[in-house]
Design a protein around this motif. Sequence first.
Motif, PDB file in Angstrom:
ATOM      1  N   THR A 267       0.829  -1.210   0.000  1.00 48.92           N
ATOM      2  CA  THR A 267       0.000   0.000   0.000  1.00 48.92           C
ATOM      3  C   THR A 267       0.859   1.254   0.000  1.00 48.92           C
ATOM      4  OG1 THR A 267      -1.718  -1.191   1.238  1.00 48.92           O
ATOM      5  CG2 THR A 267      -1.848   1.214   1.214  1.00 48.92           C
ATOM      6  N   ALA A 268       1.905   1.257   0.822  1.00 44.07           N
ATOM      7  CA  ALA A 268       2.805   2.416   0.860  1.00 44.07           C
ATOM      8  C   ALA A 268       3.432   2.661  -0.507  1.00 44.07           C
ATOM      9  CB  ALA A 268       3.888   2.202   1.913  1.00 44.07           C
ATOM     10  N   ASP A 269       3.881   1.586  -1.156  1.00 44.35           N
ATOM     11  CA  ASP A 269       4.476   1.733  -2.484  1.00 44.35           C
ATOM     12  C   ASP A 269       3.444   2.205  -3.503  1.00 44.35           C
ATOM     13  OD1 ASP A 269       7.007   1.052  -1.715  1.00 44.35           O
ATOM     14  OD2 ASP A 269       6.788  -1.075  -2.167  1.00 44.35           O
ATOM     15  N   TYR A 270       2.206   1.738  -3.370  1.00 43.31           N
ATOM     16  CA  TYR A 270       1.146   2.166  -4.288  1.00 43.31           C
ATOM     17  C   TYR A 270       0.952   3.680  -4.212  1.00 43.31           C
ATOM     18  CZ  TYR A 270      -3.586   3.209  -5.858  1.00 43.31           C
ATOM     19  OH  TYR A 270      -4.673   3.783  -6.464  1.00 43.31           O
ATOM     20  N   TYR A 271       0.835   4.206  -2.990  1.00 37.70           N
ATOM     21  CA  TYR A 271       0.620   5.647  -2.839  1.00 37.70           C
ATOM     22  C   TYR A 271       1.862   6.433  -3.269  1.00 37.70           C
ATOM     23  CZ  TYR A 271      -3.840   5.045  -0.437  1.00 37.70           C
ATOM     24  OH  TYR A 271      -5.149   4.740  -0.139  1.00 37.70           O
ATOM     25  N   ARG A 272       3.037   5.855  -3.066  1.00 39.50           N
ATOM     26  CA  ARG A 272       4.265   6.534  -3.474  1.00 39.50           C
ATOM     27  C   ARG A 272       4.338   6.645  -5.000  1.00 39.50           C
ATOM     28  NH1 ARG A 272       7.047   3.740  -0.461  1.00 39.50           N
ATOM     29  NH2 ARG A 272       7.119   5.161   1.295  1.00 39.50           N
ATOM     30  N   VAL A 273       3.984   5.575  -5.678  1.00 40.48           N
ATOM     31  CA  VAL A 273       3.973   5.584  -7.139  1.00 40.48           C
ATOM     32  C   VAL A 273       2.921   6.559  -7.660  1.00 40.48           C
ATOM     33  CG1 VAL A 273       3.448   4.181  -9.181  1.00 40.48           C
ATOM     34  CG2 VAL A 273       4.921   3.263  -7.383  1.00 40.48           C
ATOM     35  N   ARG A 274       1.760   6.578  -7.002  1.00 41.92           N
ATOM     36  CA  ARG A 274       0.702   7.512  -7.410  1.00 41.92           C
ATOM     37  C   ARG A 274       1.151   8.966  -7.234  1.00 41.92           C
ATOM     38  NH1 ARG A 274      -4.205   6.397  -9.827  1.00 41.92           N
ATOM     39  NH2 ARG A 274      -5.392   7.580  -8.298  1.00 41.92           N
ATOM     40  N   ALA A 275       1.875   9.231  -6.166  1.00 46.15           N
ATOM     41  CA  ALA A 275       2.366  10.593  -5.940  1.00 46.15           C
ATOM     42  C   ALA A 275       3.322  11.006  -7.053  1.00 46.15           C
ATOM     43  CB  ALA A 275       3.060  10.679  -4.579  1.00 46.15           C
ATOM     44  N   ASP A 276       4.207  10.089  -7.463  1.00 44.56           N
ATOM     45  CA  ASP A 276       5.123  10.395  -8.560  1.00 44.56           C
ATOM     46  C   ASP A 276       4.358  10.648  -9.853  1.00 44.56           C
ATOM     47  OD1 ASP A 276       7.253  10.080  -6.867  1.00 44.56           O
ATOM     48  OD2 ASP A 276       7.708   8.022  -7.465  1.00 44.56           O
ATOM     49  N   LYS A 277       3.313   9.866 -10.072  1.00 44.00           N
ATOM     50  CA  LYS A 277       2.541  10.034 -11.302  1.00 44.00           C
ATOM     51  C   LYS A 277       1.861  11.397 -11.335  1.00 44.00           C
ATOM     52  CE  LYS A 277      -1.501   8.082 -12.225  1.00 44.00           C
ATOM     53  NZ  LYS A 277      -2.546   7.077 -12.520  1.00 44.00           N
ATOM     54  N   TYR A 278       1.308  11.815 -10.217  1.00 45.61           N
ATOM     55  CA  TYR A 278       0.624  13.109 -10.191  1.00 45.61           C
ATOM     56  C   TYR A 278       1.621  14.271 -10.241  1.00 45.61           C
ATOM     57  CZ  TYR A 278      -4.214  11.664  -9.811  1.00 45.61           C
ATOM     58  OH  TYR A 278      -5.462  11.160 -10.105  1.00 45.61           O
ATOM     59  N   ALA A 279       2.853  14.030  -9.754  1.00 41.05           N
ATOM     60  CA  ALA A 279       3.878  15.065  -9.893  1.00 41.05           C
ATOM     61  C   ALA A 279       4.197  15.294 -11.365  1.00 41.05           C
ATOM     62  CB  ALA A 279       5.139  14.656  -9.134  1.00 41.05           C
ATOM     63  N   VAL A 280       4.288  14.202 -12.135  1.00 44.95           N
ATOM     64  CA  VAL A 280       4.520  14.321 -13.573  1.00 44.95           C
ATOM     65  C   VAL A 280       3.292  14.893 -14.266  1.00 44.95           C
ATOM     66  CG1 VAL A 280       4.872  12.983 -15.695  1.00 44.95           C
ATOM     67  CG2 VAL A 280       6.245  12.494 -13.657  1.00 44.95           C
ATOM     68  N   LEU A 281       2.115  14.452 -13.852  1.00 45.90           N
ATOM     69  CA  LEU A 281       0.874  14.920 -14.464  1.00 45.90           C
ATOM     70  C   LEU A 281       0.744  16.434 -14.354  1.00 45.90           C
ATOM     71  CD1 LEU A 281      -1.745  14.021 -15.843  1.00 45.90           C
ATOM     72  CD2 LEU A 281      -2.777  13.785 -13.576  1.00 45.90           C
TER      73      LEU A 281
END
Length: 673
Positions: A267-281
């Motif tokens: 779960t922690a990795d999921y939210y971390r990856v999502r944060a990176d995606k939204y930073a790029v978005l």
Amino acid sequence: MAVLKMQRITVCALKKDRKAILEKIQSMGVLQVDPVLEDDSDFKKTDTAGQRMGFEKAAASVDQALDVLDKYVPEKKSVFAALEGKKVITAKTEAEVRERRRELLRTARQISDLDQNRSEKAGLIGKLENSIESLEPWMKLDVPVKTQSTRRTVLMPGTMPGGMTAEKIYEILAEKAPQAEGADIHIISAEQNMVYLTVLCMKEDARDVEDALRSAGFARPSQTWDEAPAQEKQELLERIEDCRKQIRQIEEQIAALAQEREQLKITADYYRVRADKYAVLGELPQSRRTFVISGYIPQCESDYVSGYLLERYDCAVDVEELREDEEAPVILKNNPFSANMEGIVESYGLPHKGEIDPTTVMSFFYIFFFGMMLSDAAYGALVALVCGILVRKFPGMSPGMKKSLKLFFYCGLSTLVWGILFGGYFGNIVDVVSEKFFGHTVTVPALWFIPLNDPMKLLVYSLLFGVIHLFVGLGIKGYLCLKDKKYMDFFCDVVLWFMLLAGLILMLLPSDIFASIAQTEIVFPPVLNRTAQILAAAGAIGIVLMSGRGNRNPALRLALGAYDLYNITGWLSDVLSYSRLLALGLATGVIASVINQMGSMLPDNIIGVVFFILIFLVGHAMNLAINLLGAYVHTNRLQFVEFFGKFYEGGGRPFSPFKENTKYTEVKEETLL
């Protein structure tokens, strides 16, 4: 010996496919996002800071919960856990956890709340224990520790400085409050620095009595209680026990939630990856129905990525070569052997535009010099064996760790070879053991020579290897000049220096100075001696005349040329730096021999054998650790200062692809790089 060629890729796609495209690009991990489009009337950037911060906060919350679990229910890990790498999970497992992410996030917050509650209970216990400690001096008092009064009298508890007695207190009252004749003093307890007492007096005399005693250091208690000290203590102990019971219950609740540890990591990795995606978005230009993503991609991956996107989505993909003035991020690509030394180059600085990757050339010198510095066959075999076993046993370790272990594996093999050439096996352990325990000396002969017996020979070869290393560096500089079609720079900055240095070396070899150092006399024919003098003179004159060629002032050109010729002292300093090959090689052998000699001084009995083994293990372990570090540091220095200083600047920026930067797990999926 290569830097991967980079291209710029630009993808324009429909907004409805944005999520799928971004997630696929992120899973591929081959594109560094670097937008080139500026905001205009059609394309705008979306503010995703709020969503990104929300995902980062969620990841931090789960990380905090995992830290709590590690504190109360630590995982059982082996001593080599750091080498195991991230846990590999299937895409199915990741999807299942993703469905439960909100529930798991609540679990993480529950764990953090329980930990906070436990901390509050532990803090309360500390306060209660302090209260009990404050009560201890009053335990003989059978009334509450606070000011009390009747219709006519007042009871005042308090403290006075250590050494105070009832008689002294009565004297103070007699002197400063003579009208309070009925005052009664009762000493409850006494410590070295403090006396605890009660004062009973008439109500009308209370103020005068207290003022008199205050002049001698009397003070009311900082804390008061409504019950007698003994009863108050009992109540405090019951409250402490109740808090401890609650703490045990909290710890049991936390332990019960430890079964969700692996899911929480995912779960922690999921939210971390999502944060990176939204930073790029948030950096992508977007219109009402389309979006554009642009960045750098290795040329070897561009066809696959563009083909994949065009096949599955309605999009336009443009792959173009970089502009001449565009500085692209750098990815090093070398053969399987040299790739393990890329970290050495990266620690100095990646090559910038127009430079070559020096890893391959540097790697052979690196292994060569490292082994020469450590130079003990047993140490080398031990290092190579340990590193080889670790690499084979833990295939899931991080790429950086694997490269480092492989680097030391090859360094160990080089050390093994040099140890055999120099006859070093844990120093002279074979000689010592055979003489001490078997009565006759057995010596393993060196295939070349023993440095301790002929250090000057090792010095000469160390300087020779240094000259070769430096000349290779100067040769690479010449290659770069020819590659960039800088023919004048090639002649003035490379050829002339080769002439000068080669001439000076040929002049030095037949000299008495070299003969005294090398203990070998070299005689050249007169024509070669004359050729050496001509080369050195021509090189020196050419450097003086041509080094300042960029300046039109003749006098300044000569001055700059003379200053550049003065750099011959820098070359001398660089060559002498390779004497560290001698120094560290001798240090390893000398220390090892001293350790063996210490062990041989023990008696020839069981106790002597036990202590000999102990001295051997501890001494050689320390010697290996110290000289392994020394060889690593000084080999790096020879590359960074002497070798790279001849042709390499560095300063390139590393390739930072948009990928799944996880902390705990890795989803099993095809990777392109």
